[in-house]
Design a protein around this motif. Structure first.
Motif, short mmCIF file in Angstrom:
data_model
loop_
_atom_site.label_atom_id
_atom_site.label_comp_id
_atom_site.label_asym_id
_atom_site.label_seq_id
_atom_site.Cartn_x
_atom_site.Cartn_y
_atom_site.Cartn_z
N TYR A 6 5.83 20.80 14.91
CA TYR A 6 4.55 20.18 15.21
C TYR A 6 4.19 20.45 16.67
CZ TYR A 6 5.64 17.67 10.92
OH TYR A 6 5.97 17.35 9.63
N SER A 7 3.59 21.60 16.92
CA SER A 7 3.30 21.94 18.31
C SER A 7 1.94 22.60 18.52
CB SER A 7 4.40 22.85 18.86
OG SER A 7 4.38 24.08 18.17
N ASN A 8 1.06 22.53 17.51
CA ASN A 8 -0.26 23.16 17.64
C ASN A 8 -1.21 22.23 18.37
OD1 ASN A 8 0.73 25.33 16.23
ND2 ASN A 8 -0.26 24.79 14.31
N LEU B 121 2.78 14.52 20.34
CA LEU B 121 3.35 15.30 19.25
C LEU B 121 4.50 14.56 18.57
CD1 LEU B 121 3.15 18.84 20.87
CD2 LEU B 121 1.79 17.98 18.95
N GLU B 122 5.24 13.77 19.34
CA GLU B 122 6.28 12.93 18.75
C GLU B 122 5.63 11.88 17.85
OE1 GLU B 122 8.53 11.42 22.06
OE2 GLU B 122 9.38 13.39 22.49
N THR C 228 4.37 9.89 12.47
CA THR C 228 3.33 9.55 11.51
C THR C 228 3.52 10.33 10.22
OG1 THR C 228 1.78 9.01 13.29
CG2 THR C 228 0.82 9.47 11.14
N ARG C 229 3.80 11.62 10.35
CA ARG C 229 4.03 12.47 9.17
C ARG C 229 5.26 11.99 8.40
NH1 ARG C 229 0.92 17.38 8.59
NH2 ARG C 229 2.30 17.66 6.83
N ASP D 278 -4.87 12.71 10.86
CA ASP D 278 -3.53 12.66 11.43
C ASP D 278 -3.42 13.28 12.82
OD1 ASP D 278 -2.68 11.43 9.13
OD2 ASP D 278 -1.94 13.28 8.21
N ALA D 279 -4.37 14.13 13.19
CA ALA D 279 -4.30 14.78 14.50
C ALA D 279 -4.35 13.73 15.60
CB ALA D 279 -5.44 15.77 14.67
#
Length: 156
Positions: free
Chosen positions: A7-9, A123-124, A129-130, A78-79
């Motif tokens: 998850y780094s975009n 990002l964490e 959340t995911r 979610d972003a």
């Protein structure tokens, strides 16, 4: 918690090309950085890429950062959203939190180390959340299976 490369975009939206170039130069080694000079460009990137975190400038010619973030909540809930501005406007901060569901509000000029840490925290949050959504879905599926088995047991 260590940031997962999964998850780094990161998308950075700013009408000033110099800011976009500076951001990309600073963070391209740490994250997959996408930049957009207009909201239309940002929307195209959002459609083409799985963006995990969005950083946007507040004051842009066609719209505000808050308006942009508010407009994408439905399609990209979610972003993680961050607002960056050179203006200390308390109304903008309140709107960002209430309307745009902004994770952090950062003032320009930003400090590279502070912004990097804040992006990593965002990002964490995205990763958590995911993971939480996945666990919730698994629990719901398990509950359905248990309900089915219980009904079968009661019927026999």
């Amino acid at each position: 918690m260590e940031q997962s490369l999964q998850y780094s975009n990161v998308l950075y939206v700013d009408d000033e090309l110099h800011n976009l170039n500076s951001f990309k130069a600073c963070f391209r080694r740490d994250f997959s950085v996408f930049t957009a000079q207009t909201v239309d460009e940002a929307l195209r990137i959002l459609k083409e890429q799985e963006i995990h975190l969005i950083v946007t400038d507040q004051r842009m010619p066609e719209t505000t950062g808050i308006e942009f973030l508010e407009s994408i909540i439905k399609d990209y809930p979610d972003a993680v959203r961050m607002l960056l501005t050179g203006y200390a406007d308390i109304d903008a901060v309140v709107d960002a939190i209430n309307k745009g569901r902004v994770f952090k509000y950062i003032q320009k000029p930003w400090e590279e180390a502070v912004l990097r840490k804040t992006i990593q925290e965002g990002l964490e949050l995205y990763a958590l959340t995911r993971a939480n959504k996945k666990l919730t879905e698994e629990l719901e599926e398990n509950n359905k299976q248990m309900e089915f088995l219980l009904r079968q047991s009661l019927l026999s």
